[in-house]
Write an enzyme that holds these catalytic residues in place. Structure first.
Site, PDB file in Angstrom:
ATOM      1  N   GLY A   1      50.912  65.207  -0.798  1.00 43.96           N
ATOM      2  CA  GLY A   1      52.209  64.561  -0.637  1.00 43.96           C
ATOM      3  C   GLY A   1      53.185  65.021  -1.698  1.00 43.96           C
ATOM      4  O   GLY A   1      53.750  64.201  -2.413  1.00 43.96           O
ATOM      5  N   HIS A   2      53.362  66.335  -1.805  1.00 44.73           N
ATOM      6  CA  HIS A   2      54.281  66.911  -2.778  1.00 44.73           C
ATOM      7  C   HIS A   2      54.621  68.350  -2.387  1.00 44.73           C
ATOM      8  O   HIS A   2      54.021  68.913  -1.480  1.00 44.73           O
ATOM      9  CB  HIS A   2      53.675  66.889  -4.185  1.00 44.73           C
ATOM     10  CG  HIS A   2      52.440  67.723  -4.317  1.00 44.73           C
ATOM     11  ND1 HIS A   2      51.171  67.201  -4.172  1.00 44.73           N
ATOM     12  CD2 HIS A   2      52.269  69.050  -4.551  1.00 44.73           C
ATOM     13  CE1 HIS A   2      50.282  68.166  -4.329  1.00 44.73           C
ATOM     14  NE2 HIS A   2      50.926  69.313  -4.551  1.00 44.73           N
ATOM     15  N   ALA A   3      55.580  68.897  -3.098  1.00 41.20           N
ATOM     16  CA  ALA A   3      55.923  70.316  -2.978  1.00 41.20           C
ATOM     17  C   ALA A   3      55.921  70.896  -4.380  1.00 41.20           C
ATOM     18  O   ALA A   3      55.973  70.162  -5.380  1.00 41.20           O
ATOM     19  CB  ALA A   3      57.298  70.485  -2.342  1.00 41.20           C
TER      20      ALA A   3
ATOM     21  N   SER B   1      53.499  69.448   1.328  1.00 42.88           N
ATOM     22  CA  SER B   1      52.194  69.435   1.989  1.00 42.88           C
ATOM     23  C   SER B   1      51.406  68.188   1.613  1.00 42.88           C
ATOM     24  O   SER B   1      51.589  67.616   0.538  1.00 42.88           O
ATOM     25  CB  SER B   1      51.387  70.685   1.641  1.00 42.88           C
ATOM     26  OG  SER B   1      51.047  70.699   0.274  1.00 42.88           O
TER      27      SER B   1
END
Length: 136
Positions: free
Chosen positions: A53-55, A100
């Site tokens: 849950g990050h980029a 993602s």
């Protein structure tokens, strides 16, 4: 031009099949499109949990289902794509600037991650609205 979810690609890894069992060895810059600076893996993930849950601003990630299976949700701010990882000789190259998350982990699954940079908290975008703003 910013990358899209369709620029994230599967990479078939070298597999040596012998009677005693298979082996896959990875060489950064040869088998992967970057030099490997960090390796980590997640395991014992409870059912229903979503990871990631990050980029990343600059870091490339390469994910492999070392055991079991899981889905990777890719998001470029416009398009979303869900891909399944379930082969230890196949990985997913995630480019910087792509959001993602991993989900739907099978029992006993292990997510192996290889990255182009050492851990740097400032490289992470963890807030989705900030991610969308970074995409323009």
């Amino acid at each position: 031009m910013k990358p899209t979810v369709y620029d994230c690609s599967f990479v078939e890894l070298p597999k040596v099949e012998i009677r005693e069992g298979n082996i896959t060895a990875l060489n950064g810059g040869v088998d992967l499109p970057f030099e490997i600076k960090r390796v980590f893996y997640t395991y014992d993930i409870p059912g229903g949990v979503t990871r990631g849950g990050h980029a990343h601003r600059n870091c490339h990630e390469f994910l492999v289902a070392a055991s079991g299976s899981f889905e990777v949700v890719l998001d470029d701010g416009v398009n979303k794509r869900i891909v399944m990882l379930n082969r230890p000789y196949q990985g997913l190259h995630i480019l910087p600037g792509i959001w993602s998350a991993e989900q739907e982990f099978s029992s006993g699954s292990i997510c192996l991650a290889l990255t182009s940079d050492v851990y740097d908290d400032d490289d992470y975008i963890r807030d989705y609205d900030e991610f969308l703003a970074s995409r323009g």
